[in-house]
Motif scaffolding. Sequence first.
Motif, PDB file in Angstrom:
ATOM      1  N   ILE A  20      -6.773 -57.056  34.654  1.00 43.42           N
ATOM      2  CA  ILE A  20      -6.512 -56.442  35.962  1.00 43.42           C
ATOM      3  C   ILE A  20      -7.781 -55.802  36.519  1.00 43.42           C
ATOM      4  N   MET A  21      -8.485 -55.051  35.681  1.00 40.11           N
ATOM      5  CA  MET A  21      -9.686 -54.361  36.152  1.00 40.11           C
ATOM      6  C   MET A  21     -10.827 -55.331  36.433  1.00 40.11           C
ATOM      7  N   ALA A  22     -10.787 -56.514  35.818  1.00 44.35           N
ATOM      8  CA  ALA A  22     -11.769 -57.551  36.164  1.00 44.35           C
ATOM      9  C   ALA A  22     -11.559 -58.000  37.610  1.00 44.35           C
ATOM     10  N   HIS A  23     -10.289 -58.073  38.042  1.00 45.79           N
ATOM     11  CA  HIS A  23      -9.997 -58.404  39.444  1.00 45.79           C
ATOM     12  C   HIS A  23     -10.517 -57.300  40.372  1.00 45.79           C
ATOM     13  N   VAL A  24     -10.280 -56.038  39.988  1.00 46.50           N
ATOM     14  CA  VAL A  24     -10.739 -54.902  40.796  1.00 46.50           C
ATOM     15  C   VAL A  24     -12.263 -54.914  40.885  1.00 46.50           C
ATOM     16  N   ASN A  25     -12.911 -55.189  39.773  1.00 45.79           N
ATOM     17  CA  ASN A  25     -14.371 -55.250  39.748  1.00 45.79           C
ATOM     18  C   ASN A  25     -14.895 -56.334  40.683  1.00 45.79           C
ATOM     19  N   LEU A  26     -14.211 -57.471  40.727  1.00 45.11           N
ATOM     20  CA  LEU A  26     -14.627 -58.549  41.625  1.00 45.11           C
ATOM     21  C   LEU A  26     -14.585 -58.085  43.079  1.00 45.11           C
ATOM     22  N   VAL A  27     -13.542 -57.349  43.444  1.00 45.99           N
ATOM     23  CA  VAL A  27     -13.413 -56.864  44.828  1.00 45.99           C
ATOM     24  C   VAL A  27     -14.590 -55.962  45.183  1.00 45.99           C
ATOM     25  N   PHE A  28     -14.930 -55.026  44.302  1.00 39.24           N
ATOM     26  CA  PHE A  28     -16.057 -54.128  44.581  1.00 39.24           C
ATOM     27  C   PHE A  28     -17.391 -54.877  44.590  1.00 39.24           C
ATOM     28  N   THR A  29     -17.531 -55.875  43.731  1.00 42.52           N
ATOM     29  CA  THR A  29     -18.774 -56.662  43.689  1.00 42.52           C
ATOM     30  C   THR A  29     -18.991 -57.402  45.002  1.00 42.52           C
ATOM     31  N   VAL A  30     -17.911 -58.016  45.519  1.00 50.61           N
ATOM     32  CA  VAL A  30     -18.016 -58.720  46.794  1.00 50.61           C
ATOM     33  C   VAL A  30     -18.296 -57.737  47.923  1.00 50.61           C
ATOM     34  N   ALA A  31     -17.696 -56.540  47.852  1.00 51.85           N
ATOM     35  CA  ALA A  31     -17.925 -55.528  48.887  1.00 51.85           C
ATOM     36  C   ALA A  31     -19.385 -55.102  48.927  1.00 51.85           C
ATOM     37  N   ILE A  32     -20.021 -55.030  47.769  1.00 51.98           N
ATOM     38  CA  ILE A  32     -21.457 -54.696  47.720  1.00 51.98           C
ATOM     39  C   ILE A  32     -22.275 -55.832  48.328  1.00 51.98           C
ATOM     40  N   ASP A  33     -21.934 -57.066  47.970  1.00 49.18           N
ATOM     41  CA  ASP A  33     -22.647 -58.225  48.525  1.00 49.18           C
ATOM     42  C   ASP A  33     -22.496 -58.296  50.042  1.00 49.18           C
ATOM     43  N   ASP A  34     -21.334 -57.875  50.552  1.00 44.56           N
ATOM     44  CA  ASP A  34     -21.086 -57.868  51.996  1.00 44.56           C
ATOM     45  C   ASP A  34     -21.639 -56.619  52.675  1.00 44.56           C
ATOM     46  N   GLU A  35     -22.307 -55.757  51.896  1.00 43.26           N
ATOM     47  CA  GLU A  35     -22.934 -54.530  52.399  1.00 43.26           C
ATOM     48  C   GLU A  35     -21.914 -53.589  53.032  1.00 43.26           C
ATOM     49  N   LEU A  36     -20.738 -53.502  52.389  1.00 44.12           N
ATOM     50  CA  LEU A  36     -19.725 -52.541  52.831  1.00 44.12           C
ATOM     51  C   LEU A  36     -19.845 -51.232  52.065  1.00 44.12           C
ATOM     52  N   ILE A  37     -20.286 -51.306  50.817  1.00 48.00           N
ATOM     53  CA  ILE A  37     -20.500 -50.124  49.989  1.00 48.00           C
ATOM     54  C   ILE A  37     -21.821 -50.280  49.251  1.00 48.00           C
ATOM     55  N   VAL A  38     -22.319 -49.154  48.717  1.00 48.68           N
ATOM     56  CA  VAL A  38     -23.620 -49.167  48.051  1.00 48.68           C
ATOM     57  C   VAL A  38     -23.496 -49.430  46.563  1.00 48.68           C
ATOM     58  N   LYS A  39     -22.449 -48.875  45.935  1.00 44.67           N
ATOM     59  CA  LYS A  39     -22.339 -49.000  44.478  1.00 44.67           C
ATOM     60  C   LYS A  39     -20.902 -49.279  44.063  1.00 44.67           C
ATOM     61  N   ASN A  40     -20.794 -49.813  42.862  1.00 44.83           N
ATOM     62  CA  ASN A  40     -19.493 -50.161  42.282  1.00 44.83           C
ATOM     63  C   ASN A  40     -19.026 -48.995  41.420  1.00 44.83           C
ATOM     64  N   PRO A  41     -17.916 -48.333  41.773  1.00 43.52           N
ATOM     65  CA  PRO A  41     -17.471 -47.164  41.011  1.00 43.52           C
ATOM     66  C   PRO A  41     -17.100 -47.504  39.573  1.00 43.52           C
ATOM     67  N   LEU A  42     -16.763 -48.763  39.290  1.00 40.08           N
ATOM     68  CA  LEU A  42     -16.403 -49.142  37.920  1.00 40.08           C
ATOM     69  C   LEU A  42     -17.615 -49.143  36.994  1.00 40.08           C
ATOM     70  N   LYS A  43     -18.824 -49.123  37.561  1.00 39.78           N
ATOM     71  CA  LYS A  43     -20.032 -49.075  36.744  1.00 39.78           C
ATOM     72  C   LYS A  43     -20.366 -47.652  36.317  1.00 39.78           C
ATOM     73  N   SER A  44     -19.622 -46.681  36.834  1.00 38.33           N
ATOM     74  CA  SER A  44     -19.865 -45.292  36.491  1.00 38.33           C
ATOM     75  C   SER A  44     -19.428 -45.023  35.049  1.00 38.33           C
ATOM     76  N   SER A  45     -20.164 -44.146  34.375  1.00 40.57           N
ATOM     77  CA  SER A  45     -19.804 -43.758  33.010  1.00 40.57           C
ATOM     78  C   SER A  45     -18.502 -42.976  32.978  1.00 40.57           C
ATOM     79  N   ALA A  46     -18.055 -42.520  34.157  1.00 39.12           N
ATOM     80  CA  ALA A  46     -16.806 -41.763  34.226  1.00 39.12           C
ATOM     81  C   ALA A  46     -15.580 -42.661  34.090  1.00 39.12           C
TER      82      ALA A  46
END
Length: 430
Positions: A157-183
């Motif tokens: 499930i979280m792999a799907h969520v990660n894909l959404v954030f990755t595409v959002a970064i590529d589309d320049e909608l956001i700067v960073k992927n929150p799933l990459k946070s140590s939190a």
Amino acid sequence: MAHVEDRWMRKARGPDGKVLLDDRGRPVLEKDPTRYGKGSRWRLRYDGPDGREKNESFGRKVDADRRKIEVEADLQRGTYIDPDAGKVTFKAFAEEVIKNRTLNPSTRAKMHKRLATHVYPAIGGQELGRLAKRPSILQGLVTSLAEHLAPNTISVIMAHVNLVFTVAIDDELIVKNPLKSSAVVIPKATKKKLILWTADQVFDVHDALPERYQAMVDAGRGLGLRQGEIFAFSPDDIEWLPGVVHVQRQIKILNDRLIFALPKGDKPRDVPLSEGVKIALSEHMRRFEPVEVTLPWMKEDGPPHTARLFFANSFGRPVHPSTFLRTWHVALEQAGIVPLKRREKRGNDFREHGMHMLRKYFTSVLLAEGESPKAVADWLGHADGGALLLRVYAHVLPKSEQRMRRIIDAAMRRPDSAAGGPQAAQGRPE
């Protein structure tokens, strides 16, 4: 350049309408009666890369000043992202990703179902920009999923969520992927113990199945076919004389409807046909004539695709995976692989002993006899060149010492006169 202004204050003017200046020559400020105390006080104004004016509001001047430094640096480096771009909701953008992604229909349907069931209720209505800045929200999602789902399921499930954030970064909608946070800590997928059937168990399941389905066992253990590939297996996929099987379709369920589709990964493959499997399939055809079946190709409204199938139900229709499941479970019980008692607690037993056990048997037998992992991976349709097989089936591979002894023993045996060839003719040195 960026500029921070105070929205609550305005330049004071004298009776003549001119701006009043203090003793240092700077404009005197006074409260703006129409704005004072309303909304955020500080506004950052700047021109974006497109030349249009942008503005952002802040409650504290220190935050506005910090953002001013960030914006100016991003504009200079060419890494600026419009903060308004991230205002699209997670659900809206995820649905766009699912729609535009190059996926086969069943994978697209599964991805949508997982997100709709487990993710959208929690974060679907929140903006991407806010989620990108709040990793704790994603950790909350993971924690809630862990209350009722296994680590392996959460990982998917979280792999799907990660894909959404990755595409959002590529589309320049956001700067960073929150799933990459140590939190954000995602439970590690647990490595399951490899379970393999013995030859006796394979034969017992074969004998416990109805006669019209028994050759399915031969297709699984002798060709390494997946369940859907077995259901879609056709005599026309076989080159009988050279002994080659072309694995080129499977039966899948898409929105409760059966369809024909390419094998997993959209990758047809060839598998050698042994004499034993050839005889078993020929005998099956003698007793059960192949049935011509037409189903949509790849999607519900896809073009019709017709194939003669080895296996059909008693009504001459294609085998439905859901219906066949009960038949398979009964065979497992009769073979003694899954116990007859405690029916309500045997869900995991049935899942562990699905038709994929035949494919695993095929794999383990070949590897145990020293066959190349890469060759086996090719016959299975794996894309990793055998790396996965080496990790999962390492314990069934023959040891180097065992192979070495066999090879040396064979090399030290004297060739007989009939088969020795040139070596035999040379004889022993005097």
